[in-house]
Enzyme design. Sequence first.
Site, PDB file in Angstrom:
ATOM      1  N   LYS A 269       0.856  -1.195   0.000  1.00 39.15           N
ATOM      2  CA  LYS A 269       0.000   0.000   0.000  1.00 39.15           C
ATOM      3  C   LYS A 269       0.888   1.239   0.000  1.00 39.15           C
ATOM      4  CE  LYS A 269      -3.019   2.621   3.123  1.00 39.15           C
ATOM      5  NZ  LYS A 269      -3.604   2.658   4.486  1.00 39.15           N
ATOM      6  N   ASP A 274      -2.069  10.462   3.584  1.00 38.14           N
ATOM      7  CA  ASP A 274      -3.467  10.104   3.816  1.00 38.14           C
ATOM      8  C   ASP A 274      -4.097  11.121   4.759  1.00 38.14           C
ATOM      9  OD1 ASP A 274      -5.928   8.940   4.102  1.00 38.14           O
ATOM     10  OD2 ASP A 274      -5.243   7.413   5.526  1.00 38.14           O
ATOM     11  N   LYS A 281      -9.026  13.322   8.886  1.00 39.86           N
ATOM     12  CA  LYS A 281      -8.418  12.894  10.141  1.00 39.86           C
ATOM     13  C   LYS A 281      -8.261  14.087  11.081  1.00 39.86           C
ATOM     14  CE  LYS A 281      -5.561   9.202   8.134  1.00 39.86           C
ATOM     15  NZ  LYS A 281      -5.994   8.070   8.963  1.00 39.86           N
ATOM     16  N   ARG A 355      -7.732  -0.161   1.548  1.00 38.39           N
ATOM     17  CA  ARG A 355      -8.339  -1.390   1.025  1.00 38.39           C
ATOM     18  C   ARG A 355      -8.956  -1.167  -0.361  1.00 38.39           C
ATOM     19  NH1 ARG A 355     -12.079  -1.574   6.213  1.00 38.39           N
ATOM     20  NH2 ARG A 355     -10.150  -0.591   6.936  1.00 38.39           N
TER      21      ARG A 355
END
Length: 502
Positions: A269, A274, A281, A355
């Site tokens: 990954k 992110d 976040k 994912r």
Amino acid sequence: MEFHVKSGSPEKQRSACIVVGVYEPRRLSGIAEQLDQISEGYISNLLRRGDLEGKPGQMLLLHHVPNVLSERVLLVGCGKERELDERQYKQIITKTINTLNETGSMEAVCFLTELHVKGRDTYWKVRQAVETSHASLYNFDVLKSKKDEYRRPLRKLIFNVPTRRELTLGEQAVNHGNAVAAGMKLCRDVANMPPNICNPAYLASQARQMAENFDKLTVTTVGEEQMEQLGMNSYLAVGRGSDNESIMTVMNYQGNPDSSARPIVLIGKGLTFDSGGISLKPGAGMDEMKYDMGGAAGVLGAMQTLVEMDLPLNVIGILAGCENMPSGRAYRPGDILTTMSGQTVEVLNTDAEGRLVLCDALTYVERFDPELVIDTATLTGACVVALGGQASGLLANHNPLAHEILNAGEQSGDRAWRLPLWDEYQSQLDSPFADMANIGGKEAGTITAACFLSRFAKKYHWAHIDCAGTAWQSGKNKGSTGRPVPILAQFLLNRVDASSQE
């Protein structure tokens, strides 16, 4: 730094420093006893005066020990002899290397590899000493305008082995240790690089640089235009909010003399940053989300180790590069995505993005007819809660493969712990509008993430390593750990050994 092995007695060593162990309480190791006899009790007299107890990590540097040819003797506390285990051995090596580096000993002969470590042979002790030495000297300062430099840094370390018969084993251990350390360094360098430099294109450039130096390695990339043609809509959705193009890098190593041999596939990954996307976040600690490409960095590092050892395997490394950012183009909670496999996914949380990238990568690699597939990812905070920073999470659809990986973790010290992948967990991913949701609720978050991936890995033997807790450290010593390079490298080494015994 250079590492070598030799076999010889301590009194014949002409070096800047000899390193020997002292057990607790004030008990000389076998090599230290030899030096004590040569020096006519000089060392034991110091210990009787209380200069060193022998507790783990204690150091005492002696200059001009009588009748000893070397300039210095470093006494290293090793704790109680019967309690010396793998963890303590590595801690002792780390402290020794740091001490040598600070005291101006540019070279040294180390006899610590002759210590008795429960259940470990000379190969293990030498290789772990090499890897631990490299790791302890690692420093990421390429972006600092002023660098800390030692005036006389340690440049050469010679490990002594008990007999000349073990020299070949020791040399192999040094070669393997150097190769694993090179992979870990590359992993750490790339992972520590800030996200304004390390983006998906940067990951691809690092792979191409490697391929320039090794004939058996070729590198190709899959950009957004080709992903669209392939139907990799899930992967594309995650990167849609970023100005940096999503790029999947394919590293193809052909080392097996039988070119038709089915490859081992490693997928990492590669979320180079992110933010969480629309499901943003919290701000505190978000800087560490540059490490969300820890899986890709691990695969890149494992490929470096692979090519340096020139293993007779066919291995394909996939760096699933992407960046998850909020913008007017970003994918949203409530979106339904059609993956490359044709299965549909309802997005409930855009921060469960890894994912969604990996599922299309898992489908993409079917074209290689793989012998097995291992993906590794900093996938879930739930894994950090469950296992902390000590072990990676492991889930698999094939028991023998899971056992191989667990064994590689024990051998390398980069351990994993297996979690169940039972059908009972699959229902947590049910969606009223699509084939599945991309999250399964608060319970068993690491397991349901793997359940999601398992739906795209039914055509081959597959394992998933969640390295969210092990790929980097937070706090004052923030930085990449170089994991999961050791476990992946050991797995590949074991594969070679197994094939040679067939």
